[in-house]
Design an enzyme around this catalytic site. Sequence first.
Site, PDB file in Angstrom:
ATOM      1  N   HIS A   1      30.878  57.742  24.340  1.00 43.43           N
ATOM      2  CA  HIS A   1      29.470  58.412  24.878  1.00 43.43           C
ATOM      3  C   HIS A   1      28.773  57.303  25.548  1.00 43.43           C
ATOM      4  O   HIS A   1      28.762  56.146  25.117  1.00 43.43           O
ATOM      5  CB  HIS A   1      28.747  59.405  24.074  1.00 43.43           C
ATOM      6  CG  HIS A   1      28.351  58.199  22.923  1.00 43.43           C
ATOM      7  ND1 HIS A   1      27.168  57.267  22.676  1.00 43.43           N
ATOM      8  CD2 HIS A   1      28.904  58.229  21.280  1.00 43.43           C
ATOM      9  CE1 HIS A   1      27.184  56.721  21.525  1.00 43.43           C
ATOM     10  NE2 HIS A   1      28.052  57.154  20.803  1.00 43.43           N
TER      11      HIS A   1
ATOM     12  N   ASP B   1      43.083  30.179  41.144  1.00 45.62           N
ATOM     13  CA  ASP B   1      41.928  29.132  41.203  1.00 45.62           C
ATOM     14  C   ASP B   1      41.037  29.982  39.954  1.00 45.62           C
ATOM     15  O   ASP B   1      39.941  29.704  39.697  1.00 45.62           O
ATOM     16  CB  ASP B   1      41.174  29.049  42.340  1.00 45.62           C
ATOM     17  CG  ASP B   1      40.706  30.254  42.914  1.00 45.62           C
ATOM     18  OD1 ASP B   1      40.803  31.257  42.411  1.00 45.62           O
ATOM     19  OD2 ASP B   1      39.963  30.327  43.768  1.00 45.62           O
TER      20      ASP B   1
ATOM     21  N   ASP C   1      50.450  37.685  46.481  1.00 44.55           N
ATOM     22  CA  ASP C   1      49.474  36.613  46.490  1.00 44.55           C
ATOM     23  C   ASP C   1      50.134  35.298  46.707  1.00 44.55           C
ATOM     24  O   ASP C   1      50.568  34.840  45.864  1.00 44.55           O
ATOM     25  CB  ASP C   1      48.484  36.592  45.240  1.00 44.55           C
ATOM     26  CG  ASP C   1      47.198  35.763  45.303  1.00 44.55           C
ATOM     27  OD1 ASP C   1      47.289  35.064  46.055  1.00 44.55           O
ATOM     28  OD2 ASP C   1      46.409  35.828  44.525  1.00 44.55           O
TER      29      ASP C   1
ATOM     30  N   ASP D   1      30.950  53.487  20.362  1.00 42.72           N
ATOM     31  CA  ASP D   1      30.584  54.678  21.430  1.00 42.72           C
ATOM     32  C   ASP D   1      32.023  55.404  21.315  1.00 42.72           C
ATOM     33  O   ASP D   1      31.816  56.763  21.727  1.00 42.72           O
ATOM     34  CB  ASP D   1      30.162  54.177  22.710  1.00 42.72           C
ATOM     35  CG  ASP D   1      28.901  53.604  22.853  1.00 42.72           C
ATOM     36  OD1 ASP D   1      28.165  53.704  21.687  1.00 42.72           O
ATOM     37  OD2 ASP D   1      28.425  52.932  23.730  1.00 42.72           O
TER      38      ASP D   1
ATOM     39  N   GLU E   1      48.253  32.872  48.081  1.00 40.41           N
ATOM     40  CA  GLU E   1      47.245  31.963  48.201  1.00 40.41           C
ATOM     41  C   GLU E   1      46.482  32.222  49.430  1.00 40.41           C
ATOM     42  O   GLU E   1      47.351  32.296  50.675  1.00 40.41           O
ATOM     43  CB  GLU E   1      47.499  30.876  47.843  1.00 40.41           C
ATOM     44  CG  GLU E   1      46.453  29.707  47.611  1.00 40.41           C
ATOM     45  CD  GLU E   1      45.498  30.240  46.623  1.00 40.41           C
ATOM     46  OE1 GLU E   1      44.511  31.194  46.876  1.00 40.41           O
ATOM     47  OE2 GLU E   1      45.387  29.751  45.378  1.00 40.41           O
TER      48      GLU E   1
END
Length: 522
Positions: free
Chosen positions: A439, A321, A240, A458, A242
């Site tokens: 679940h 950013d 990356d 869950d 930019e």
Amino acid sequence: MLPTLLRSCPPRLGKAALSVLAAFATVAALVVGVGAPQAAAASSLPCDVYAAAGTPCVAAHSLVRALYSSYGGSLYRVKRASDGATANIGLLAAGGYADAAAQDSFCSGTTCIITEIYDQSARHNDLTVEGAGGAGAADVGAPADALPVTVGGHQVYGLEISAGMGYRDNSTSGVAVNGQAEGMYMVTSGTHVNGRCCFDYGNAETNNLDTGNGHMDAINFGTECWFSPCYGQGPWVQADLENGLFQSDAGYSRNTSDTGTGPLPFVTALLKNNGQNHFALKYGNAQSGGLTTTYSGGEPTGGGYSPMHQEGAIVLGTGGDNSNGSIGSFFEGVMTSGIPTDAADDAVQSDIVSAGYGGPTGSSGTLAAGSEISLRATTSCCTTDYVRHQNDAAVISPVTSGSSYLDRSDATWIVRRGLAGSSCVSFESRNYPGDFLRHYNYRLYRQPMDGTSQFRADATFCPQTGKSGTGTSFASYNYPTRYLRHYNLNVYAASNGGSNAWDSSTSWSDDVSWAVSSPWAP
């Protein structure tokens, strides 16, 4: 010993003073012959290796272990939900592994988030929860217990990033700026990724805004293909820089054999950039083998990339950013001053492999926390069937010693203390670190832990004597009349009688009784 001494040195020093001390450390090391390029000792950890190669770490972040053999300070800080208290989590011994038991004790009966990740280098480039940026609101801290893993036989925790989480330091010391050379790596996971921007670690803008081409220099890991074509399904190690995730100077991949790492549980991702006319990308299996170079060549051909214009902030989990829609896992990472040699990279990869990511927990076949198990059906039809994940869902299918390693791994689970209650249990996938059985609409799935109270409930199950009189049955924590049940080869949270087909009373007591067995893939 200087990184350790600086970590324990009160009061906390400013970055300018730390720069002076770091320079002193370099000189002192050279005087005693430590800092000069030389073969790394067998006990050398990544930042020892890079220092010996003449490219010292200017940032060293890890939740799981020391990155200097002499480091004995804190790794990260957690904040408790119940009362807002904080605690630093350190090491079991200098140069060793994280003291995860200290976190477990401090966070017992409540939940914790990670608020700060300490830099082990003399620079003190510590990462705190990221503020708002040009593309995202202020982030939140990651749940401290979302990513339990075994490293070197020790139970520790990694950093699991969900969308809206990220860490940053906009005021750093020693990090490359304005075309200076640097290298960096991180250990991440190929099983917890997405195609959103941007799971990064590395150099970013100091104002949380996109300030133009070449103002970032960070490793990106995910399935987002910014420049077509990308080959395979990913995830890919990209740069990356930019305004683009680069696989080459052209942006798109020039390497048809780079189809991504696939779902490796632990991945070494590496980027180095001379800041002028060359960058390189590498990856490796953090559990075995060496590094593969996917690109080594010129900087991107667009304006602003040659030379680079790095600003020297450090970002983890988001774009420069604060684009924060990505997910990812982080275990350790460093940034260096100057470009490490390939030999140093290879030595660091060897050390990472020797660290023992994802090794056996040392316990198996029981419901004790940390034990590795497989769950076998006891119904007469299905006594060779085991709970496994397949296409993210829980199913039962036959597994034998002749089954593929993937099938045996998919049918292996690590018992964790219940995410919603310590008297119960949760089941973490053996080959998808940080993913648990939970679940959803009564069906069981393998999903990454996001830290929410809903997910915790869950994914928590309370064991009791098998309803059939044999084995063990597992009641749902938040639906206590529902139990883990296989029905038509799928797995559900099912009651004994009800409107759903999987609630049928026929063979219910047998279907909800499981044999806790030794793991198929320890």
